[in-house]
Scaffold this motif. Sequence first.
Motif, PDB file in Angstrom:
ATOM      1  N   PHE B   3       0.816  -1.213   0.000  1.00  0.00           N
ATOM      2  CA  PHE B   3       0.000   0.000   0.000  1.00  0.00           C
ATOM      3  C   PHE B   3       0.851   1.265   0.000  1.00  0.00           C
ATOM      4  O   PHE B   3       0.527   2.271  -0.613  1.00  0.00           O
ATOM      5  CB  PHE B   3      -0.864  -0.036   1.266  1.00  0.00           C
ATOM      6  CG  PHE B   3      -1.799   1.112   1.411  1.00  0.00           C
ATOM      7  CD1 PHE B   3      -1.620   2.071   2.398  1.00  0.00           C
ATOM      8  CD2 PHE B   3      -2.898   1.225   0.567  1.00  0.00           C
ATOM      9  CE1 PHE B   3      -2.494   3.118   2.531  1.00  0.00           C
ATOM     10  CE2 PHE B   3      -3.770   2.296   0.692  1.00  0.00           C
ATOM     11  CZ  PHE B   3      -3.568   3.234   1.676  1.00  0.00           C
ATOM     12  N   ILE B   4       1.967   1.167   0.644  1.00  0.00           N
ATOM     13  CA  ILE B   4       2.825   2.326   0.859  1.00  0.00           C
ATOM     14  C   ILE B   4       3.227   3.023  -0.430  1.00  0.00           C
ATOM     15  O   ILE B   4       3.503   4.218  -0.447  1.00  0.00           O
ATOM     16  CB  ILE B   4       4.070   1.893   1.673  1.00  0.00           C
ATOM     17  CG1 ILE B   4       4.698   3.084   2.376  1.00  0.00           C
ATOM     18  CG2 ILE B   4       5.067   1.161   0.804  1.00  0.00           C
ATOM     19  CD1 ILE B   4       5.666   2.661   3.458  1.00  0.00           C
ATOM     20  N   TYR B   5       3.271   2.298  -1.545  1.00  0.00           N
ATOM     21  CA  TYR B   5       3.732   2.934  -2.784  1.00  0.00           C
ATOM     22  C   TYR B   5       2.599   3.441  -3.650  1.00  0.00           C
ATOM     23  O   TYR B   5       2.828   4.018  -4.699  1.00  0.00           O
ATOM     24  CB  TYR B   5       4.564   1.930  -3.585  1.00  0.00           C
ATOM     25  CG  TYR B   5       5.833   1.542  -2.876  1.00  0.00           C
ATOM     26  CD1 TYR B   5       6.022   0.263  -2.413  1.00  0.00           C
ATOM     27  CD2 TYR B   5       6.824   2.492  -2.649  1.00  0.00           C
ATOM     28  CE1 TYR B   5       7.174  -0.105  -1.739  1.00  0.00           C
ATOM     29  CE2 TYR B   5       7.986   2.146  -1.980  1.00  0.00           C
ATOM     30  CZ  TYR B   5       8.158   0.855  -1.525  1.00  0.00           C
ATOM     31  OH  TYR B   5       9.292   0.508  -0.859  1.00  0.00           O
ATOM     32  N   TYR B   7       0.427   5.818  -3.469  1.00  0.00           N
ATOM     33  CA  TYR B   7       0.146   7.235  -3.620  1.00  0.00           C
ATOM     34  C   TYR B   7       1.415   8.062  -3.593  1.00  0.00           C
ATOM     35  O   TYR B   7       2.390   7.688  -2.941  1.00  0.00           O
ATOM     36  CB  TYR B   7      -0.785   7.696  -2.506  1.00  0.00           C
ATOM     37  CG  TYR B   7      -2.123   7.025  -2.557  1.00  0.00           C
ATOM     38  CD1 TYR B   7      -3.044   7.400  -3.530  1.00  0.00           C
ATOM     39  CD2 TYR B   7      -2.451   6.004  -1.673  1.00  0.00           C
ATOM     40  CE1 TYR B   7      -4.276   6.770  -3.604  1.00  0.00           C
ATOM     41  CE2 TYR B   7      -3.680   5.374  -1.754  1.00  0.00           C
ATOM     42  CZ  TYR B   7      -4.591   5.757  -2.717  1.00  0.00           C
ATOM     43  OH  TYR B   7      -5.808   5.145  -2.785  1.00  0.00           O
ATOM     44  N   HIS B   9       3.899  10.821  -2.296  1.00  0.00           N
ATOM     45  CA  HIS B   9       4.137  11.312  -0.948  1.00  0.00           C
ATOM     46  C   HIS B   9       4.143  12.829  -0.936  1.00  0.00           C
ATOM     47  O   HIS B   9       4.664  13.456  -1.836  1.00  0.00           O
ATOM     48  CB  HIS B   9       5.490  10.814  -0.437  1.00  0.00           C
ATOM     49  CG  HIS B   9       5.577   9.338  -0.335  1.00  0.00           C
ATOM     50  ND1 HIS B   9       4.493   8.508  -0.483  1.00  0.00           N
ATOM     51  CD2 HIS B   9       6.632   8.513  -0.100  1.00  0.00           C
ATOM     52  CE1 HIS B   9       4.871   7.253  -0.338  1.00  0.00           C
ATOM     53  NE2 HIS B   9       6.174   7.223  -0.108  1.00  0.00           N
ATOM     54  N   PRO B  10       3.595  13.410   0.125  1.00  0.00           N
ATOM     55  CA  PRO B  10       3.670  14.865   0.252  1.00  0.00           C
ATOM     56  C   PRO B  10       5.068  15.264   0.743  1.00  0.00           C
ATOM     57  O   PRO B  10       5.787  14.444   1.306  1.00  0.00           O
ATOM     58  CB  PRO B  10       2.630  15.166   1.321  1.00  0.00           C
ATOM     59  CG  PRO B  10       2.581  13.942   2.168  1.00  0.00           C
ATOM     60  CD  PRO B  10       2.879  12.782   1.249  1.00  0.00           C
ATOM     61  N   ALA B  11       5.411  16.511   0.530  1.00  0.00           N
ATOM     62  CA  ALA B  11       6.616  17.035   1.176  1.00  0.00           C
ATOM     63  C   ALA B  11       6.314  17.229   2.659  1.00  0.00           C
ATOM     64  O   ALA B  11       5.163  17.413   3.048  1.00  0.00           O
ATOM     65  CB  ALA B  11       7.008  18.361   0.538  1.00  0.00           C
ATOM     66  N   VAL B  12       7.357  17.174   3.483  1.00  0.00           N
ATOM     67  CA  VAL B  12       7.194  17.404   4.916  1.00  0.00           C
ATOM     68  C   VAL B  12       8.135  18.520   5.324  1.00  0.00           C
ATOM     69  O   VAL B  12       9.315  18.514   4.946  1.00  0.00           O
ATOM     70  CB  VAL B  12       7.479  16.136   5.731  1.00  0.00           C
ATOM     71  CG1 VAL B  12       7.456  16.436   7.221  1.00  0.00           C
ATOM     72  CG2 VAL B  12       6.465  15.051   5.387  1.00  0.00           C
ATOM     73  N   ARG B  90       1.786  19.476  -2.397  1.00  0.00           N
ATOM     74  CA  ARG B  90       1.278  19.254  -1.056  1.00  0.00           C
ATOM     75  C   ARG B  90       2.415  19.249  -0.040  1.00  0.00           C
ATOM     76  O   ARG B  90       3.410  18.542  -0.221  1.00  0.00           O
ATOM     77  CB  ARG B  90       0.550  17.921  -0.988  1.00  0.00           C
ATOM     78  CG  ARG B  90      -0.101  17.763   0.348  1.00  0.00           C
ATOM     79  CD  ARG B  90      -1.236  16.815   0.349  1.00  0.00           C
ATOM     80  NE  ARG B  90      -1.977  17.068   1.571  1.00  0.00           N
ATOM     81  CZ  ARG B  90      -2.771  16.195   2.155  1.00  0.00           C
ATOM     82  NH1 ARG B  90      -2.966  15.027   1.603  1.00  0.00           N
ATOM     83  NH2 ARG B  90      -3.389  16.506   3.257  1.00  0.00           N
ATOM     84  N   ILE B  92       3.052  18.927   4.181  1.00  0.00           N
ATOM     85  CA  ILE B  92       2.609  18.735   5.556  1.00  0.00           C
ATOM     86  C   ILE B  92       3.582  19.507   6.435  1.00  0.00           C
ATOM     87  O   ILE B  92       4.792  19.327   6.330  1.00  0.00           O
ATOM     88  CB  ILE B  92       2.664  17.245   5.932  1.00  0.00           C
ATOM     89  CG1 ILE B  92       1.857  16.392   4.954  1.00  0.00           C
ATOM     90  CG2 ILE B  92       2.218  17.032   7.373  1.00  0.00           C
ATOM     91  CD1 ILE B  92       0.398  16.736   4.890  1.00  0.00           C
TER      92      ILE B  92
END
Lengths: 213, 213
Positions: B3-5, B7, B9-12, B90, B92
């Motif tokens: 599942f981890i791949y 979507y 990833h947003p920047a943090v 995006r 976070i």
Amino acid sequence: MPFIYEYPHPAVATDIAVFTLRRGALNVLLIERGAAPYLGAWALPGGFLQPDEELDQCARRELLEETGVDADLLMQFATFSAPDRDPRERVISVAYLALLASDELRLEASTDAAQARWFPIGDLPELAFDHDTILRRAFEVLGSRARQISPLFALLPARFTLSQLQGAYEAVTGEDAEKRNFRKTVATLGCVRETDDFAHGAHRPARLYEPVV
Amino acid sequence: MPFIYEYPHPAVATDIAVFTLRRGALNVLLIERGAAPYLGAWALPGGFLQPDEELDQCARRELLEETGVDADLLMQFATFSAPDRDPRERVISVAYLALLASDELRLEASTDAAQARWFPIGDLPELAFDHDTILRRAFEVLGSRARQISPLFALLPARFTLSQLQGAYEAVTGEDAEKRNFRKTVATLGCVRETDDFAHGAHRPARLYEPVV
DNA sequence: CTGACTTAGTGTGTGATTAACACTTAGCAG
DNA sequence: CTGCTAAGTGTTAATCACACACTAAGTCAG
């Protein structure tokens, strides 16, 4: 080229510590992991943030998907960032806290989770990832908030007796309260309203109260 | 495939609200953005999380890079996730709070920041992104923590008078304190120790105190 | 039916804490 | 040496927190 693209982005996830009262004791909701890593280990419910989804929504959705439990009041309390906390890749985890009345609970594990179960906080299994750390922090935060009484309503049915409220207070804070002083405090705070109904048990019926708006 | 791949990833990133006292008033450190978006607008210092870096380190590093200020005590207080809070992609944002004594301060803007400047909290400019929201929350958190007095030491020099401490308390909470009662409270808490030295100003010298370990 | 049991529910006195109040002291400046 | 200003200090009244013991009302067993 903006700085923003220079580095790979970590995954972002939420983890949720859901507490309830069962037979007077504080319990936490855990899932048995149905996939690697930590396959078969117990963990906090949680999962990855989707595009265009707020963290609050993510926490609520993941909790519902993995356990069948719908919590409308989730409180964000910390964000964990140890680079190796997930062996697959870097995952930043935003941790949430929720309280639920036990009568709202019908657990339904999903595909991700082999099963979902309540554990008394005094009898926890080994946890996957850094979830022991997250849970410890959750418990600290919970204890400090519970002194304001009103957060406890979420642990109780819509109408409850003062003895139930006191039991919730004692279970969460770990301290015993004196009956008359506890009632005096609650009355002063004005956070409950008495109803005309009574709970009938094995002994003298107890008046039911409800939260004030 | 995990599942981890599935979507992107947003920047943090981290954003830091640094408070100090200047002429008795609470001030916040802001930078003028030196790049798009919001070029030329004022914003909280902050920036993107690097690989293998903890969020706490990121906050400290970004603050130092952008303003020349080194804060060793940063407190994480909330994480912001509105999907459109950054127009580029995006992001976070994990928000931090820091308190600094004004004599530690030598501001040095970096390439990212055109300049760094203190603003009294009553006289803030328009802020970039959702930094007004972040700052409001920071201020709430600060006010609630300040009642324990000891967080205020970070706003003062290593040795300070009780009047200075009271001034810090009043500036942060926004409430006036009664002199004798304030001193009594501080004495009861036992969080300061008197020294043998005095601060000499225009009038009667005031005894200097220091924090208890 | 009744008596015993168990939890519900209530009031008071005491000590501790908080809040409100005014005056004396010490250095500096003119 | 006088006047100004901030530093520093005690007491009282009110409120709040705590410890304490009995009565009330229903259930259940006999």
